[in-house]
Design a protein around this motif. Structure first.
Motif, PDB file in Angstrom:
ATOM      1  N   MET A  82       0.853  -1.169   0.000  1.00 56.75           N
ATOM      2  CA  MET A  82       0.000   0.000   0.000  1.00 56.75           C
ATOM      3  C   MET A  82       0.902   1.237   0.000  1.00 56.75           C
ATOM      4  SD  MET A  82      -2.674   1.386   2.858  1.00 56.75           S
ATOM      5  CE  MET A  82      -4.002   0.274   2.736  1.00 56.75           C
ATOM      6  N   ASN A  83       0.653   2.167  -0.935  1.00 57.23           N
ATOM      7  CA  ASN A  83       1.457   3.375  -0.942  1.00 57.23           C
ATOM      8  C   ASN A  83       0.750   4.482  -0.165  1.00 57.23           C
ATOM      9  OD1 ASN A  83      -0.369   4.778  -2.653  1.00 57.23           O
ATOM     10  ND2 ASN A  83       0.514   3.763  -4.431  1.00 57.23           N
ATOM     11  N   ASP A  84       1.391   5.637  -0.037  1.00 53.58           N
ATOM     12  CA  ASP A  84       0.855   6.729   0.785  1.00 53.58           C
ATOM     13  C   ASP A  84      -0.434   7.314   0.228  1.00 53.58           C
ATOM     14  OD1 ASP A  84       2.917   6.455   2.553  1.00 53.58           O
ATOM     15  OD2 ASP A  84       4.175   7.967   1.569  1.00 53.58           O
ATOM     16  N   ASN A  85      -0.695   7.161  -1.062  1.00 54.44           N
ATOM     17  CA  ASN A  85      -1.895   7.730  -1.667  1.00 54.44           C
ATOM     18  C   ASN A  85      -3.136   6.869  -1.469  1.00 54.44           C
ATOM     19  OD1 ASN A  85      -0.436   9.921  -2.612  1.00 54.44           O
ATOM     20  ND2 ASN A  85       0.075   8.887  -4.535  1.00 54.44           N
ATOM     21  N   GLU A  86      -2.944   5.609  -1.074  1.00 61.63           N
ATOM     22  CA  GLU A  86      -4.067   4.705  -0.887  1.00 61.63           C
ATOM     23  C   GLU A  86      -4.567   4.792   0.544  1.00 61.63           C
ATOM     24  OE1 GLU A  86      -3.515   0.682  -2.235  1.00 61.63           O
ATOM     25  OE2 GLU A  86      -1.988   1.347  -3.633  1.00 61.63           O
ATOM     26  N   GLN A  87      -5.873   4.706   0.709  1.00 61.21           N
ATOM     27  CA  GLN A  87      -6.471   4.672   2.030  1.00 61.21           C
ATOM     28  C   GLN A  87      -7.134   3.332   2.235  1.00 61.21           C
ATOM     29  OE1 GLN A  87      -9.139   8.027   2.294  1.00 61.21           O
ATOM     30  NE2 GLN A  87      -8.002   8.709   4.085  1.00 61.21           N
ATOM     31  N   GLN A  88      -6.935   2.754   3.392  1.00 57.83           N
ATOM     32  CA  GLN A  88      -7.588   1.490   3.716  1.00 57.83           C
ATOM     33  C   GLN A  88      -8.846   1.806   4.507  1.00 57.83           C
ATOM     34  OE1 GLN A  88      -5.276  -1.145   6.093  1.00 57.83           O
ATOM     35  NE2 GLN A  88      -6.678  -2.846   5.829  1.00 57.83           N
ATOM     36  N   THR A  89      -9.975   1.275   4.046  1.00 65.82           N
ATOM     37  CA  THR A  89     -11.233   1.474   4.742  1.00 65.82           C
ATOM     38  C   THR A  89     -11.501   0.257   5.603  1.00 65.82           C
ATOM     39  OG1 THR A  89     -12.075   2.794   2.916  1.00 65.82           O
ATOM     40  CG2 THR A  89     -13.693   1.906   4.458  1.00 65.82           C
ATOM     41  N   ILE A  90     -11.586   0.477   6.898  1.00 69.44           N
ATOM     42  CA  ILE A  90     -11.903  -0.610   7.820  1.00 69.44           C
ATOM     43  C   ILE A  90     -13.385  -0.495   8.156  1.00 69.44           C
ATOM     44  CG2 ILE A  90     -11.479  -1.600  10.099  1.00 69.44           C
ATOM     45  CD1 ILE A  90      -8.620  -0.586   9.868  1.00 69.44           C
ATOM     46  N   VAL A  91     -14.137  -1.518   7.806  1.00 68.23           N
ATOM     47  CA  VAL A  91     -15.575  -1.520   8.002  1.00 68.23           C
ATOM     48  C   VAL A  91     -15.910  -2.408   9.196  1.00 68.23           C
ATOM     49  CG1 VAL A  91     -17.799  -2.089   6.970  1.00 68.23           C
ATOM     50  CG2 VAL A  91     -15.966  -1.175   5.545  1.00 68.23           C
ATOM     51  N   THR A  92     -16.585  -1.831  10.167  1.00 69.48           N
ATOM     52  CA  THR A  92     -17.116  -2.600  11.281  1.00 69.48           C
ATOM     53  C   THR A  92     -18.581  -2.230  11.425  1.00 69.48           C
ATOM     54  OG1 THR A  92     -15.000  -2.733  12.433  1.00 69.48           O
ATOM     55  CG2 THR A  92     -16.965  -3.057  13.760  1.00 69.48           C
ATOM     56  N   GLY A  93     -19.448  -3.223  11.310  1.00 68.83           N
ATOM     57  CA  GLY A  93     -20.878  -2.982  11.438  1.00 68.83           C
ATOM     58  C   GLY A  93     -21.674  -3.850  10.483  1.00 68.83           C
ATOM     59  N   TRP A  94     -22.971  -3.573  10.453  1.00 70.93           N
ATOM     60  CA  TRP A  94     -23.905  -4.364   9.645  1.00 70.93           C
ATOM     61  C   TRP A  94     -23.967  -3.873   8.212  1.00 70.93           C
ATOM     62  CZ3 TRP A  94     -25.753  -8.763  11.415  1.00 70.93           C
ATOM     63  CH2 TRP A  94     -25.830  -8.968  12.800  1.00 70.93           C
ATOM     64  N   LYS A  95     -24.058  -4.809   7.279  1.00 74.00           N
ATOM     65  CA  LYS A  95     -24.308  -4.519   5.862  1.00 74.00           C
ATOM     66  C   LYS A  95     -25.407  -5.449   5.388  1.00 74.00           C
ATOM     67  CE  LYS A  95     -20.023  -2.835   3.882  1.00 74.00           C
ATOM     68  NZ  LYS A  95     -19.068  -3.055   2.801  1.00 74.00           N
ATOM     69  N   ASN A  96     -26.294  -4.947   4.539  1.00 70.97           N
ATOM     70  CA  ASN A  96     -27.305  -5.787   3.919  1.00 70.97           C
ATOM     71  C   ASN A  96     -26.773  -6.190   2.555  1.00 70.97           C
ATOM     72  OD1 ASN A  96     -29.500  -6.905   2.580  1.00 70.97           O
ATOM     73  ND2 ASN A  96     -30.943  -5.612   3.658  1.00 70.97           N
ATOM     74  N   GLU A  97     -26.477  -7.480   2.422  1.00 74.89           N
ATOM     75  CA  GLU A  97     -25.920  -7.995   1.182  1.00 74.89           C
ATOM     76  C   GLU A  97     -26.824  -9.093   0.643  1.00 74.89           C
ATOM     77  OE1 GLU A  97     -21.202  -7.350   1.993  1.00 74.89           O
ATOM     78  OE2 GLU A  97     -22.071  -9.243   2.642  1.00 74.89           O
ATOM     79  N   ASN A  98     -27.388  -8.837  -0.531  1.00 71.12           N
ATOM     80  CA  ASN A  98     -28.276  -9.812  -1.174  1.00 71.12           C
ATOM     81  C   ASN A  98     -29.402 -10.246  -0.239  1.00 71.12           C
ATOM     82  OD1 ASN A  98     -26.600  -9.832  -3.502  1.00 71.12           O
ATOM     83  ND2 ASN A  98     -25.215 -11.231  -2.467  1.00 71.12           N
ATOM     84  N   GLY A  99     -29.964  -9.307   0.508  1.00 66.01           N
ATOM     85  CA  GLY A  99     -31.075  -9.604   1.408  1.00 66.01           C
ATOM     86  C   GLY A  99     -30.671 -10.278   2.707  1.00 66.01           C
ATOM     87  N   GLN A 100     -29.381 -10.372   2.979  1.00 58.43           N
ATOM     88  CA  GLN A 100     -28.899 -10.989   4.211  1.00 58.43           C
ATOM     89  C   GLN A 100     -28.170  -9.945   5.054  1.00 58.43           C
ATOM     90  OE1 GLN A 100     -26.450 -14.116   2.519  1.00 58.43           O
ATOM     91  NE2 GLN A 100     -28.017 -15.627   3.020  1.00 58.43           N
ATOM     92  N   SER A 101     -28.429  -9.985   6.359  1.00 58.67           N
ATOM     93  CA  SER A 101     -27.738  -9.085   7.278  1.00 58.67           C
ATOM     94  C   SER A 101     -26.398  -9.706   7.648  1.00 58.67           C
ATOM     95  CB  SER A 101     -28.590  -8.847   8.525  1.00 58.67           C
ATOM     96  OG  SER A 101     -29.746  -8.135   8.180  1.00 58.67           O
ATOM     97  N   THR A 102     -25.323  -9.030   7.262  1.00 62.69           N
ATOM     98  CA  THR A 102     -23.972  -9.528   7.490  1.00 62.69           C
ATOM     99  C   THR A 102     -23.221  -8.545   8.385  1.00 62.69           C
ATOM    100  OG1 THR A 102     -23.990 -10.545   5.303  1.00 62.69           O
ATOM    101  CG2 THR A 102     -21.851 -10.302   6.361  1.00 62.69           C
ATOM    102  N   TYR A 103     -22.530  -9.085   9.385  1.00 65.05           N
ATOM    103  CA  TYR A 103     -21.754  -8.234  10.293  1.00 65.05           C
ATOM    104  C   TYR A 103     -20.273  -8.333   9.963  1.00 65.05           C
ATOM    105  CZ  TYR A 103     -20.310  -5.708  14.408  1.00 65.05           C
ATOM    106  OH  TYR A 103     -19.786  -4.762  15.259  1.00 65.05           O
ATOM    107  N   TYR A 104     -19.649  -7.159   9.781  1.00 62.30           N
ATOM    108  CA  TYR A 104     -18.235  -7.061   9.483  1.00 62.30           C
ATOM    109  C   TYR A 104     -17.482  -6.492  10.683  1.00 62.30           C
ATOM    110  CZ  TYR A 104     -18.902  -8.032   4.550  1.00 62.30           C
ATOM    111  OH  TYR A 104     -19.187  -8.651   3.361  1.00 62.30           O
ATOM    112  N   GLN A 105     -16.306  -7.049  10.921  1.00 61.57           N
ATOM    113  CA  GLN A 105     -15.424  -6.537  11.952  1.00 61.57           C
ATOM    114  C   GLN A 105     -14.047  -6.341  11.330  1.00 61.57           C
ATOM    115  OE1 GLN A 105     -15.354  -8.944  15.462  1.00 61.57           O
ATOM    116  NE2 GLN A 105     -14.688  -7.235  16.709  1.00 61.57           N
ATOM    117  N   ASP A 106     -13.565  -5.120  11.362  1.00 58.10           N
ATOM    118  CA  ASP A 106     -12.276  -4.771  10.739  1.00 58.10           C
ATOM    119  C   ASP A 106     -12.229  -5.174   9.270  1.00 58.10           C
ATOM    120  OD1 ASP A 106     -11.391  -3.724  13.165  1.00 58.10           O
ATOM    121  OD2 ASP A 106     -10.644  -5.678  13.828  1.00 58.10           O
ATOM    122  N   GLY A 107     -13.330  -4.965   8.572  1.00 56.14           N
ATOM    123  CA  GLY A 107     -13.371  -5.201   7.132  1.00 56.14           C
ATOM    124  C   GLY A 107     -13.641  -6.625   6.710  1.00 56.14           C
TER     125      GLY A 107
END
Length: 119
Positions: free
Chosen positions: A1-26
């Motif tokens: 990863m270079n300095d221009n790239e940002q890493q997005t860490i996702v923690t929380g609920w996402k609705n994916e294809n009608g399913q509730s999915t929980y993400y922790q640290d992406g």
């Protein structure tokens, strides 16, 4: 990863294809576990956190096996239902099934499941 790239860490609920999915640290939660998590948004459920049965990050609903027995999880709130009867459209009770646990040669009823057939 270079300095221009940002890493997005996702923690929380996402609705994916009608399913509730929980993400922790992406990443989705790993394995099958009964865990206390922030309440799933838009489920009209009280409290900031609730207990959910998760399978690789996906909240489970319907009849599920866990901890040597079976439980019913509401398909809208994903919470375990205790001491309540739920309707499933036009259904009729066709049979009662007993789950037995054997200890020292004696059978003990652990759960009563009413099997419904819906038309």
């Amino acid at each position: 990863m270079n300095d221009n790239e940002q890493q997005t860490i996702v923690t929380g609920w996402k609705n994916e294809n009608g399913q509730s999915t929980y993400y922790q640290d992406g990443k989705p939660l790993n394995g099958r576990q009964y865990v206390n998590l922030p309440t799933i948004p838009n489920t009209n459920v009280q409290w900031n956190t609730n207990w959910y049965l998760m399978d690789n990050g996906i909240a489970q609903s319907g009849v599920q096996q866990w901890a040597d027995t079976y439980y019913y999880f509401d398909p809208r709130a994903y919470l375990r239902v205790d001491n309540d009867y739920r309707g499933f459209g036009i259904c009729s009770v066709t049979m009662a099934a007993l789950l037995l646990k054997f200890t020292n040669g004696l059978a003990r009823i652990t759960t009563l499941i009413r099997i419904l057939i819906c038309e």
